[in-house]
Design a protein around this motif. Structure first.
Motif, mmCIF file in Angstrom:
data_model
loop_
_atom_site.group_PDB
_atom_site.id
_atom_site.type_symbol
_atom_site.label_atom_id
_atom_site.label_comp_id
_atom_site.label_asym_id
_atom_site.label_seq_id
_atom_site.Cartn_x
_atom_site.Cartn_y
_atom_site.Cartn_z
ATOM 1 N N THR A 1 8.082 11.930 0.499
ATOM 2 C CA THR A 1 8.903 13.022 0.986
ATOM 3 C C THR A 1 10.325 12.780 0.082
ATOM 4 O O THR A 1 10.388 11.836 -0.622
ATOM 5 C CB THR A 1 9.017 12.870 2.478
ATOM 6 N N ASP A 2 11.180 13.708 0.459
ATOM 7 C CA ASP A 2 12.622 13.463 -0.265
ATOM 8 C C ASP A 2 13.339 12.204 0.419
ATOM 9 O O ASP A 2 14.184 11.563 -0.391
ATOM 10 C CB ASP A 2 13.342 14.691 -0.078
ATOM 11 N N PHE A 3 12.872 11.604 1.423
ATOM 12 C CA PHE A 3 13.458 10.308 2.040
ATOM 13 C C PHE A 3 13.015 9.258 1.586
ATOM 14 O O PHE A 3 13.521 8.108 1.600
ATOM 15 C CB PHE A 3 13.294 10.374 3.441
ATOM 16 N N GLU A 4 11.767 9.340 0.734
ATOM 17 C CA GLU A 4 11.099 8.197 0.023
ATOM 18 C C GLU A 4 12.143 7.125 -0.773
ATOM 19 O O GLU A 4 11.976 5.846 -0.882
ATOM 20 C CB GLU A 4 9.958 8.614 -0.580
ATOM 21 N N GLN A 5 13.161 7.706 -1.542
ATOM 22 C CA GLN A 5 13.964 7.276 -2.294
ATOM 23 C C GLN A 5 14.692 6.113 -1.481
ATOM 24 O O GLN A 5 15.283 5.304 -1.952
ATOM 25 C CB GLN A 5 14.919 8.160 -2.924
ATOM 26 N N PHE A 6 14.891 5.985 -0.150
ATOM 27 C CA PHE A 6 15.585 5.379 0.740
ATOM 28 C C PHE A 6 14.829 4.188 1.086
ATOM 29 O O PHE A 6 15.228 3.143 1.786
ATOM 30 C CB PHE A 6 16.390 5.892 1.834
ATOM 31 N N ASP A 7 13.498 3.931 0.659
ATOM 32 C CA ASP A 7 12.756 3.139 1.250
ATOM 33 C C ASP A 7 12.711 1.759 0.385
ATOM 34 O O ASP A 7 12.636 1.863 -0.957
ATOM 35 C CB ASP A 7 11.158 3.430 1.178
ATOM 36 N N LYS A 8 13.216 0.804 1.137
ATOM 37 C CA LYS A 8 13.611 -0.424 0.188
ATOM 38 C C LYS A 8 12.282 -1.272 -0.149
ATOM 39 O O LYS A 8 12.322 -2.276 -0.960
ATOM 40 C CB LYS A 8 14.556 -1.513 1.021
ATOM 41 N N GLU A 9 11.301 -0.958 0.746
ATOM 42 C CA GLU A 9 10.092 -1.821 0.647
ATOM 43 C C GLU A 9 8.899 -0.860 -0.121
ATOM 44 O O GLU A 9 7.844 -0.912 0.298
ATOM 45 C CB GLU A 9 9.445 -2.338 1.983
ATOM 46 N N ALA A 10 9.165 -0.223 -0.834
ATOM 47 C CA ALA A 10 8.313 0.866 -1.532
ATOM 48 C C ALA A 10 7.442 0.101 -2.496
ATOM 49 O O ALA A 10 7.755 -0.672 -3.239
ATOM 50 C CB ALA A 10 9.095 1.929 -2.169
ATOM 51 N N ASN A 11 6.204 0.204 -2.074
ATOM 52 C CA ASN A 11 5.178 -0.428 -2.920
ATOM 53 C C ASN A 11 4.373 0.643 -3.765
ATOM 54 O O ASN A 11 3.566 1.401 -3.218
ATOM 55 C CB ASN A 11 3.956 -0.973 -1.760
ATOM 56 N N LYS A 12 4.782 0.304 -5.136
ATOM 57 C CA LYS A 12 4.504 1.481 -6.133
ATOM 58 C C LYS A 12 3.275 1.085 -6.661
ATOM 59 O O LYS A 12 2.917 1.610 -7.904
ATOM 60 C CB LYS A 12 5.649 1.750 -7.134
ATOM 61 N N ASN A 13 2.358 0.114 -6.452
ATOM 62 C CA ASN A 13 1.014 -0.256 -6.864
ATOM 63 C C ASN A 13 0.108 0.545 -7.090
ATOM 64 O O ASN A 13 -0.870 0.758 -7.795
ATOM 65 C CB ASN A 13 0.778 -1.658 -6.329
ATOM 66 N N SER A 14 0.059 1.468 -6.072
ATOM 67 C CA SER A 14 -1.031 2.615 -6.057
ATOM 68 C C SER A 14 -0.589 3.812 -5.131
ATOM 69 O O SER A 14 0.476 3.951 -4.716
ATOM 70 C CB SER A 14 -2.119 2.190 -5.364
ATOM 71 N N ASN A 15 -1.302 4.919 -5.457
ATOM 72 C CA ASN A 15 -0.894 6.189 -4.806
ATOM 73 C C ASN A 15 -1.859 6.598 -3.828
ATOM 74 O O ASN A 15 -2.048 7.756 -3.475
ATOM 75 C CB ASN A 15 -0.825 7.384 -5.829
ATOM 76 N N PHE A 16 -2.614 5.622 -3.450
ATOM 77 C CA PHE A 16 -3.481 5.877 -2.248
ATOM 78 C C PHE A 16 -3.787 4.503 -1.310
ATOM 79 O O PHE A 16 -3.250 3.591 -1.954
ATOM 80 C CB PHE A 16 -4.812 6.462 -2.751
ATOM 81 N N ILE A 17 -4.183 4.759 -0.154
ATOM 82 C CA ILE A 17 -4.515 3.609 0.628
ATOM 83 C C ILE A 17 -5.819 3.820 1.352
ATOM 84 O O ILE A 17 -6.339 4.860 1.194
ATOM 85 C CB ILE A 17 -3.555 3.402 1.671
#
Length: 187
Positions: free
Chosen positions: A153-169
């Motif tokens: 979402t547009d609020f994702e940029q405020f996530d300090k613990e964003a894990n960008k290792n994959s685009n799925f779980i």
């Protein structure tokens, strides 16, 4: 009398055979059960989002202010400059903004306090390209492992613990057979 007893026994056997429920599940049915469950109980990741009166220093908080401005350009928040202190011949100025959430942000806001809100940063939906893996444990339970695709979402940029290792779980659900409703996700 003997004929009557045989007649009663045959009715009982036929009625038990007619009441037998389907106890097996295949990959397509498991996918449908998980899809219905995700429609009713969506999977998402939340963050705490700060709003209200916020002070930004031009050198230190310029990147953070840019995040709020991008939300304002999309109509999710309003930015009103309340105070600007520009220091003469200095890069270190300060700005005070009043930041308010708009109606457009309401589908993403789960809980709201006076100056913070819990918002959805990432939502997860069932991935179409990955198969549903399931294992039937016994006649009335099954384990289903699915791949959930990440939609930010547009609020994702405020996530300090964003894990960008994959685009799925991947997530495993336990299915249980209910005699009235069929296969259901057990919570």
């Amino acid at each position: 009398m003997k004929k009557f007893t045989i007649y009663i026994l045959s009715l009982i056997i036929i009625s038990f055979a007619g009441c037998k429920t389907k106890v097996t599940i295949n990959q397509d049915e498991a996918g449908e059960v998980i899809t219905d469950y995700l429609k009713a109980n969506p999977e998402y990741k939340t963050i705490r989002f700060k709003f209200g009166e916020i002070k930004f220093n031009s050198t230190n908080d310029l990147f953070e202010l840019g995040k709020y401005k991008s939300l304002a350009s999309k109509g999710l928040v309003t930015l009103d400059l309340k105070q600007a202190k520009k220091k003469f011949l200095s890069k270190d100025s300060s700005f005070v903004y009043q930041i308010n959430l708009t109606d457009k942000a309401s589908p993403l806001v789960l809980k709201q306090d006076a100056d913070r809100a819990t918002v959805k940063a990432v939502t997860y939906v069932l991935a179409d390209e990955k198969p549903v893996n399931f294992e039937q444990v016994n006649s009335s339970t099954a384990k289903v492992t699915v791949s959930l695709k990440m939609i930010t979402t547009d609020f994702e940029q405020f996530d300090k613990e964003a894990n960008k290792n994959s685009n799925f779980i991947t997530k495993t659900y336990k299915l249980k057979l209910d005699k009235e409703e069929g296969w259901r996700v057990q919570k």
